[in-house]
Design an enzyme around this catalytic site. Structure first.
Site, PDB file in Angstrom:
ATOM      1  N   SER A 193       0.886  -1.045   0.114  1.00  0.00           N
ATOM      2  CA  SER A 193      -0.099   0.037   0.071  1.00  0.00           C
ATOM      3  C   SER A 193       0.637   1.325  -0.346  1.00  0.00           C
ATOM      4  O   SER A 193       1.790   1.885  -0.626  1.00  0.00           O
ATOM      5  CB  SER A 193      -0.870  -0.302   1.261  1.00  0.00           C
ATOM      6  OG  SER A 193      -2.179   0.868   1.172  1.00  0.00           O
ATOM      7  N   ASP A 289      -8.524  -2.324  -7.279  1.00  0.00           N
ATOM      8  CA  ASP A 289      -8.027  -2.858  -5.946  1.00  0.00           C
ATOM      9  C   ASP A 289      -8.455  -2.480  -4.715  1.00  0.00           C
ATOM     10  O   ASP A 289      -9.678  -1.082  -5.116  1.00  0.00           O
ATOM     11  CB  ASP A 289      -6.436  -1.717  -5.819  1.00  0.00           C
ATOM     12  CG  ASP A 289      -6.057  -1.261  -5.069  1.00  0.00           C
ATOM     13  OD1 ASP A 289      -5.320  -1.965  -4.787  1.00  0.00           O
ATOM     14  OD2 ASP A 289      -6.017  -0.381  -3.720  1.00  0.00           O
ATOM     15  N   HIS A 355      -6.088  -6.101  -1.875  1.00  0.00           N
ATOM     16  CA  HIS A 355      -5.979  -5.173  -1.396  1.00  0.00           C
ATOM     17  C   HIS A 355      -4.549  -5.251  -0.837  1.00  0.00           C
ATOM     18  O   HIS A 355      -4.472  -5.898   0.418  1.00  0.00           O
ATOM     19  CB  HIS A 355      -5.992  -3.660  -0.536  1.00  0.00           C
ATOM     20  CG  HIS A 355      -5.312  -2.830  -0.022  1.00  0.00           C
ATOM     21  ND1 HIS A 355      -4.431  -1.761  -1.517  1.00  0.00           N
ATOM     22  CD2 HIS A 355      -4.656  -1.927   0.662  1.00  0.00           C
ATOM     23  CE1 HIS A 355      -4.020  -0.819  -0.886  1.00  0.00           C
ATOM     24  NE2 HIS A 355      -3.684  -1.033   0.193  1.00  0.00           N
TER      25      HIS A 355
END
Length: 394
Positions: A193, A289, A355
């Site tokens: 991330s 995502d 994610h």
């Protein structure tokens, strides 16, 4: 859902796959809830203690509140004793003085608030059955406490904020060099991330720490944040990034190869900088995502009626919403097209609503994976890193 292409010839490793099905939920615009690898159900998961870098204070390499940074180190052994994985923690960003001050009261802004232990799973697992290529490497998770993807280098005395992410990165790397990383034969910088964005931004800096004889590569997991139009026709993430760049003074720390010809805010988006990264880089991302859908494409500010809520947070989407998301996925594929033409690079775009997939055991190297049927994420990354793949169609 989409065709699978595996190529290792003139181009790098390119896979567009539907192999990942990991699901994660996020609070609406909750900027602290990036997955950080602490939620695994396995009671036998490796737990690793926190090390604080006391020497960083003298370098001004401190968290938002002025406390020293930290990391979690698991020592490698056997054939992996001189190999290193460095993982940069995710945790979104702070885009205003108020938000950055709020982060100071969490482990994302102060080492005094950090967990003393973190779970290591997925690419950080110490078990060969869960992590066949990297299980016995030295593994480090660097805690994220600056709010700008390890890129800031300024301060705001009036607000009592230290935004020293780039100094933190260098100070932690120096500390690890003194603990044996200087002798590394192989090294991989990665992150999830906001940490995946960090891995892109700091990739060439990481490479510069080692002699030419060391094999150094980088991997960004769920860090390919697109400069995309939201469901209301606006640019939610671009506005947020503008706040990060201005609040943390990133104009002078983002790649000059980018800022010399476009606005610094755009240079915080990977699509505008990846082609200038010299070090071999692997992009791992879902074309759907989960964080970007809920926070960039269809945040509450762009969806006041809540019509996107079920789609954003549980992937129950209407046909028109699916069509919009297919367009987003195609934009992602187009954004990596030139990057993927460089043989040194790799790309894996999955089709699961996910994610961060390398930190999760169920998506990195699931126990029910069938050899020869699906080339899982762990195998794909390993083939790219060790340059095992030639040319194969799945």
């Amino acid at each position: 859902m989409n065709a699978v292409l595996w190529s290792w010839s003139l181009a790098g490793l390119i896979i567009f796959s539907n192999l990942a099905n990991g699901v994660m939920g996020f609070g609406e615009m909750d900027m602290f809830n990036d997955y950080n690898g602490t939620n695994e159900d396995n009671a036998n998961v490796l737990m690793v203690g926190l090390t604080l870098v006391q020497a960083a204070a003298a370098k001004g390499a401190v968290c938002l509140d002025g406390s020293v940074p930290g990391y979690h180190l698991y020592r490698g052994y056997g054939s992996g004793a001189n190999n290193w994985i460095i993982q940069l923690q995710g945790g979104a960003w702070c885009d205003s003085i108020q938000n950055c001050q709020g982060r100071k009261w969490s482990g994302f802004g102060s080492s005094t608030k950090m967990e003393k232990q973190l779970a290591f799973s997925g690419i950080l697992s110490d078990k060969a059955a869960e992590n066949p290529d990297f299980y016995n490497w030295n593994k480090v998770k660097v805690r994220y406490c600056d709010g700008a993807s390890f890129s800031g280098d300024s301060e705001n005395k009036a607000a009592q904020l230290q935004v020293r992410g780039k100094r933190i990165f260098l100070a932690v790397m120096e500390d690890l060099m003194g603990k044996g990383m200087r002798q590394a034969k192989q090294a991989l910088l990665n992150g999830c991330s906001a940490g995946g964005l960090s891995a892109i931004l700091r990739c060439d800096d990481f490479k510069s720490l080692f002699p030419p004889s060391t094999k150094v590569k980088c991997m960004s997991d769920a860090g390919f944040f697109l400069d995309a139009v939201d469901v209301a026709g606006g640019h939610t993430l671009r506005r947020m990034y503008s706040g990060v760049v201005n609040t943390q003074g990133l104009q002078n720390t983002l790649p000059s190869t980018c800022t010399s010809h476009i606005h610094p805010t755009l240079c915080f988006f990977p699509q505008y900088i990846i082609n200038q990264v010299k070090t071999p880089l692997f992009i791992l991302n879902s074309g759907f995502d989960a964080w970007q859908i809920g926070n960039s494409l269809a945040p509450p500010s762009a969806d006041p009626s809540g019509s996107w809520h079920d789609c954003s947070f549980s992937f129950r989407c209407t046909p028109s919403q699916k069509k919009f998301l297919e367009g987003f996925k195609m934009s992602m594929l187009n954004a990596v097209k030139t990057f993927s033409m460089f043989r040194k690079n790799g790309v894996l775009i999955t089709s699961g609503w996910a994610h961060c997939q390398a930190e999760r055991q169920d998506t990195w190297f699931p126990q029910n994976s069938q050899a020869g049927k699906d080339k899982g994420i762990a195998v794909a990354v390993g083939d790219w890193y060790f340059e095992r793949a030639k040319k194969e169609k799945l």
